[in-house]
Design an enzyme around this catalytic site. Sequence first.
Site, PDB file in Angstrom:
ATOM      1  N   ASP A 166       3.622   2.552  23.632  1.00  0.00           N
ATOM      2  CA  ASP A 166       2.446   2.729  24.494  1.00  0.00           C
ATOM      3  C   ASP A 166       2.481   4.100  25.159  1.00  0.00           C
ATOM      4  O   ASP A 166       3.549   4.640  25.427  1.00  0.00           O
ATOM      5  CB  ASP A 166       2.440   1.617  25.559  1.00  0.00           C
ATOM      6  CG  ASP A 166       1.080   1.470  26.216  1.00  0.00           C
ATOM      7  OD1 ASP A 166       0.108   2.103  25.761  1.00  0.00           O
ATOM      8  OD2 ASP A 166       0.991   0.712  27.211  1.00  0.00           O
TER       9      ASP A 166
ATOM     10  N   LEU B 133      17.538  -1.349   6.530  1.00  0.00           N
ATOM     11  CA  LEU B 133      16.687  -1.715   7.675  1.00  0.00           C
ATOM     12  C   LEU B 133      15.357  -2.230   7.147  1.00  0.00           C
ATOM     13  O   LEU B 133      14.845  -1.715   6.152  1.00  0.00           O
ATOM     14  CB  LEU B 133      16.415  -0.460   8.533  1.00  0.00           C
ATOM     15  CG  LEU B 133      15.474  -0.673   9.730  1.00  0.00           C
ATOM     16  CD1 LEU B 133      16.231  -1.348  10.882  1.00  0.00           C
ATOM     17  CD2 LEU B 133      14.882   0.642  10.233  1.00  0.00           C
TER      18      LEU B 133
ATOM     19  N   HIS C 188      -1.528  10.068  19.145  1.00  0.00           N
ATOM     20  CA  HIS C 188      -1.167   9.168  18.042  1.00  0.00           C
ATOM     21  C   HIS C 188      -0.413   9.950  16.955  1.00  0.00           C
ATOM     22  O   HIS C 188       0.537   9.448  16.362  1.00  0.00           O
ATOM     23  CB  HIS C 188      -2.410   8.508  17.443  1.00  0.00           C
ATOM     24  CG  HIS C 188      -3.147   7.626  18.419  1.00  0.00           C
ATOM     25  ND1 HIS C 188      -2.506   6.735  19.247  1.00  0.00           N
ATOM     26  CD2 HIS C 188      -4.477   7.507  18.710  1.00  0.00           C
ATOM     27  CE1 HIS C 188      -3.409   6.097  19.993  1.00  0.00           C
ATOM     28  NE2 HIS C 188      -4.601   6.551  19.686  1.00  0.00           N
TER      29      HIS C 188
END
Length: 226
Positions: free
Chosen positions: A13, A125, A30
């Site tokens: 955020d 991962l 972004h």
Amino acid sequence: MSNSIKHLAVIMDGNGRWAKSKGMARVKGHEKGAEVVREITTFCSNHKEIETLTLYAFSTENWKRPKLEVDFLMKLLNRYLKKELDTYNKNGVKFETIGDLAPFSKQLKETITKTKEATKDNSKLTQVLALNYGAQDEIVRAVNSLIDKNREITIDTLSNALDTPYKDIDLLIRTSGEIRLSNFLLWQVAYSEFYFTNTLWPDFNSSELSAILENFNLRERKYGSI
Ligand code: FPP
């Protein structure tokens, strides 16, 4: 004391505020945020314990943003996945998603499917992007799928009907100083530890993540016992 961390989840955020503070358009936040996604994913792929990194990239509520910003996020995601494929494979990262992909463009859905297919054998991962994801929506879809199959609803059957692989989250981090969950993984955080940092996502980095993991290691996790 050392806690095991297998599943890390992050609410990324503060992109808009970061850009605004620099006098730039929100979308620039972004763009920088996507670079941080790359850095944190690489860090986690080299971490000896972390198996899954789940990132909140687009919520069911994010459609309410201006069309220009939504379109930008979709293009950024498409570009990111295409550009990232080599890095995913080099770092042993398997790409997965949670959330309902139905409303996304054909092009983005294709890129998502191709990236999943091309990374499915990687095992260092799993990076899970939450896309058009909302936990309430996920729980309702899971309950309905059990009802459709005439299955009993128990903690186990419901857990297994959810979108999320490796369900239990050990640590959930939210950046930007907001202290709320915003409909993210409500079921899976039942026994998670939480960490809220004031750092805006575009300023977050692997050294702050290392420090947070050290803090997590000092926590006493009791799971309801004494
Ligand atoms: C929250 O910041 C961030 C989002 C809604 C989108 C998350 C997207 C990225 C981190 C970049 C792209 C991701 C990938 C995986 C390539 P905000 O816009 O709500 O910030 P604000 O609260 O300061 O306005």
